[in-house]
Each structure stands twice: as C-alpha cells, then as structure tokens.
Design a protein around this motif. Structure first.
Motif, PDB file in Angstrom:
ATOM      1  N   ASP A 108      43.208  28.491  24.217  1.00  0.00           N
ATOM      2  CA  ASP A 108      44.532  28.844  23.710  1.00  0.00           C
ATOM      3  C   ASP A 108      45.084  27.736  22.820  1.00  0.00           C
ATOM      4  OD1 ASP A 108      44.321  31.093  25.356  1.00  0.00           O
ATOM      5  OD2 ASP A 108      45.324  30.100  27.028  1.00  0.00           O
ATOM      6  N   VAL A 109      44.871  26.494  23.252  1.00  0.00           N
ATOM      7  CA  VAL A 109      45.328  25.348  22.450  1.00  0.00           C
ATOM      8  C   VAL A 109      44.537  25.274  21.150  1.00  0.00           C
ATOM      9  CG1 VAL A 109      45.556  22.829  22.380  1.00  0.00           C
ATOM     10  CG2 VAL A 109      46.057  24.079  24.498  1.00  0.00           C
ATOM     11  N   ARG A 110      43.252  25.517  21.217  1.00  0.00           N
ATOM     12  CA  ARG A 110      42.421  25.460  19.996  1.00  0.00           C
ATOM     13  C   ARG A 110      42.839  26.525  19.001  1.00  0.00           C
ATOM     14  NH1 ARG A 110      36.859  24.691  23.437  1.00  0.00           N
ATOM     15  NH2 ARG A 110      36.968  22.399  23.680  1.00  0.00           N
ATOM     16  N   ASP A 111      43.211  27.692  19.509  1.00  0.00           N
ATOM     17  CA  ASP A 111      43.652  28.765  18.612  1.00  0.00           C
ATOM     18  C   ASP A 111      44.901  28.358  17.831  1.00  0.00           C
ATOM     19  OD1 ASP A 111      41.597  30.398  19.353  1.00  0.00           O
ATOM     20  OD2 ASP A 111      42.771  31.636  20.729  1.00  0.00           O
ATOM     21  N   ALA A 141      45.420  20.238  28.171  1.00  0.00           N
ATOM     22  CA  ALA A 141      46.309  19.094  27.951  1.00  0.00           C
ATOM     23  C   ALA A 141      45.646  18.059  27.053  1.00  0.00           C
ATOM     24  CB  ALA A 141      46.705  18.471  29.281  1.00  0.00           C
ATOM     25  N   ASN A 142      44.362  17.807  27.269  1.00  0.00           N
ATOM     26  CA  ASN A 142      43.651  16.840  26.433  1.00  0.00           C
ATOM     27  C   ASN A 142      43.492  17.342  25.004  1.00  0.00           C
ATOM     28  OD1 ASN A 142      43.019  14.519  28.117  1.00  0.00           O
ATOM     29  ND2 ASN A 142      41.747  15.901  29.320  1.00  0.00           N
ATOM     30  N   GLN A 166      54.497  14.771  36.015  1.00  0.00           N
ATOM     31  CA  GLN A 166      53.099  15.133  36.219  1.00  0.00           C
ATOM     32  C   GLN A 166      52.308  15.216  34.913  1.00  0.00           C
ATOM     33  OE1 GLN A 166      52.815  18.664  38.666  1.00  0.00           O
ATOM     34  NE2 GLN A 166      54.363  17.943  40.102  1.00  0.00           N
ATOM     35  N   LEU A 167      52.979  14.938  33.791  1.00  0.00           N
ATOM     36  CA  LEU A 167      52.293  15.013  32.502  1.00  0.00           C
ATOM     37  C   LEU A 167      51.463  13.764  32.240  1.00  0.00           C
ATOM     38  CD1 LEU A 167      55.135  16.435  30.203  1.00  0.00           C
ATOM     39  CD2 LEU A 167      53.331  17.692  31.404  1.00  0.00           C
ATOM     40  N   LEU A 168      50.479  13.913  31.365  1.00  0.00           N
ATOM     41  CA  LEU A 168      49.701  12.749  30.941  1.00  0.00           C
ATOM     42  C   LEU A 168      50.626  11.727  30.279  1.00  0.00           C
ATOM     43  CD1 LEU A 168      46.581  14.465  29.287  1.00  0.00           C
ATOM     44  CD2 LEU A 168      46.623  13.215  31.457  1.00  0.00           C
TER      45      LEU A 168
END
Length: 342
Positions: A108-111, A141-142, A166-168
């Motif tokens: 989804d992030v790549r899209d 997330a990465n 809780q986030l990076l």
C-alpha cells in the motif's frame, strides 16, 4: 476508498473539512504556510476521536488552494469526494471480500509512493494523508520512512497518530510534531448539533459529558441506550475511594458481560483517560511524587491486565474487578482525607 473506522450515519473526515477547536495548531500551520516555510511532513498526534483526520483534510484543502489555481470551494468539493488529483490518501484498504485489512501493508505504501513520483495532475503542491500511521506494519513503516527521507518535490505529508510513542523514532524525527488535544465541551456540542440540530437537550448533555473532549466518542454515546452503565462508571470515577467495592463489582458484571460491546470499548477508554489524567495532574505537582509513581504503576497494571485478557481470552469481568480495585486503592492512598469503604 472508504474509511475503515467510519461510524454509520456520520460524515467521514474528508466531508467535514472544518475541525472544531485546535485553534492554536491551526494558527501556527497557517502562519508557516503564509511564510512558505511549511514542513515537508507534519505528525498530527493526540487521543483518538478528537478530530485529527478532519483537521488533516482541512489543512489539505487549504494547502491545495493556496498553492494551486482553483477557487477554494472547488478544491473543497474535490477533497470531500477524494477526487483532487494532488491529494493522496493512505488508509487500511478493503479486502476483496468483506471488511478491511487489519494493517496498512508495504504494498500500500509502495503504491502511494509510486503515484507521488508521477507527473502531478494539477498545478500546486501535493498532499499525502496517512490515516493512521499507527496502522502501518513494520515493513510499511520502513517503506514510508524511506519516502520521508527522499520525498517528492512540493509534497506535504500529513501523518495522523493516536499513539506516537509507539512510532519509529526515525519517522518522528523526520516530521514536525503537532500535538492536538481534546476539544472544549462547546466544540463537541457544536459538532453534534451540526450533525443533528434536532438533538434533545438531555441526550446532548449526556453525550457531551461522556465525550471527554472527543467528538467521535460523543457520536458513539448517541448510539448507546440511555440507561447505559457508562454514566454509572463516570460517577464512580469521580471519586473511586468513596464507593463501596460492591459498586465496582456490579459495574464489572454489566460492562464485562459482552467483550465485543461498544460499552466495554468505551469503558476501557474512560479508564485509560482517568489514569492518564491522574498521572498528568501528579506530574504538575512537585510534592506529589508518590501519587505520580502510583499512577504510573496503575497505568502499567491496567494495560497489562487488559492485554492479557485480550490475548488469552480471560474473564473480562474479573479483569475489570482487578482494575477497579487497583484504582480504588490508588485513590485512597493518594488522598489522605478520604476513607476507603469496606
């Protein structure tokens, strides 16, 4: 794309486009926009249900209008329909069958990343809203972090988080952090009346009282039965040490009867809010170190008990009894003038 967290019959954030409250945050962002020094990524964080997503779409419409060549009303119409070519939205996606994925996936992030690298559909900046980044699994997330490290030109990322702790750390360091807080009771009331001007005064007052500054919670309250146990829980939390143990046991029986009920979910939020308020209040008083330590211990215990109950399907009634008992002991211990009934 539908909102996986939408409430039935309630307009989604993109259609509201004006978040009640949050005036200080709004003023700060608009000043940065006017000075052309808007950050490339803004993390909007705060409790769930206070209007962060609505605020994000309001900012998106303002940015798209300020940097584009269309009138504000036209931009707002397209944002409401999620049809503006320079607006991108990342949420948990619907499954091919029924329901939604439980996380935002790396694909989804790549899209959205690939879409942002295409030629823009219209003049002006592009805005990408991540609602919410808490839903990203580790791979997603990465992947998002890499996009934030090498962002496309003239693109603003608006990241929404209910649990920023809780986030990076690397994601948070790439963003301008903007903390949003629960809104005033009058703002909650106004949101409810915008939705339904015919709401009765009793129903309205009850929803505002239980909302705790969260418009979403107020809407959820409207769906509950008038004799819901949440009112009794609110009264109990106003002074836990002054109530007999039998009162909390009765509350636990009612609230823990159905682990999938809206009432239980609501009650868990109310308990978490009460403990968090205790910790914040104690932290503001240098002489209240014992109270702060007790509140922090109470927070850890309550979360551990709920997590254990969820993980191995323990009796929720007994879990609530244990948490209520811990709250009573904390209240009695940290309020010297109170007496704990037996």
């Amino acid at each position: 794309m539908n909102d996986p967290d939408a409430l039935e019959g309630i307009a989604p954030p993109e259609q509201r486009q004006r978040a009640r409250g949050h005036d200080n945050a709004r003023t700060a962002i608009l000043a940065q926009l006017a000075d052309r020094r808007l950050p490339g990524a803004i993390l909007l964080h705060g409790p769930q249900g206070i209007g962060k997503a609505t605020f994000a779409f309001e900012l998106a419409a303002t940015i798209l209008t300020s940097t584009g060549d269309e009138p504000a009303h036209r931009v707002q119409e397209q944002v409401a329909a999620l049809s503006h070519p320079n607006l991108f939205l990342l949420r948990r996606r619907p499954k091919d069958g029924k329901g939604y994925y439980t996380v935002i996936r790396v694909e989804d992030v790549r899209d959205i990343r690939d879409s942002l690298h295409h030629t823009r559909g219209r003049s002006g900046h592009r805005v990408a809203i991540i609602d919410s980044i808490d839903d990203c699994n580790p791979s997603a997330a990465n992947a998002l972090l890499k996009t934030l490290e090498e962002p496309p030109a003239d693109t603003i990322f608006l990241l929404i988080s209910h649990r920023p702790g809780q986030l990076l750390p690397t994601i948070k360091s790439r963003c301008h952090n903007l903390a949003l807080r629960p809104v005033a009771a009058d703002d909650v009331r106004a949101v409810l009346l915008e939705h339904d001007p015919a709401l009765g005064q009793t129903e309205l007052d009850r929803a505002v009282a239980l909302a705790g500054g969260r418009p979403r919670r107020a809407f959820e309250t409207l769906a509950l039965e008038p004799d819901s146990a949440l009112g009794a829980l609110q009264a109990w939390l106003s002074n836990p040490a002054q109530h007999a143990a039998a009162v909390s046991m009765k509350l636990a029986d009612v609230l823990g009867a159905d682990t999938q009920s809206t009432e239980l979910s609501f009650a868990r939020e109310m308990l978490g809010d009460w403990i968090a308020d205790e910790a914040r209040s104690a932290a503001m008083q240098p002489q209240a170190r014992m109270r702060l330590a007790s509140a922090n211990e109470l927070w850890d215990k309550a979360h551990a008990l709920f997590a254990e109950a969820d993980e191995i399907n323990l009796d929720m009634k007994q879990t609530l009894v244990a948490i209520f008992d811990a709250i009573r002991k904390h209240a009695a211990m940290t309020a010297p003038n109170s007496t704990e009934p037996q």
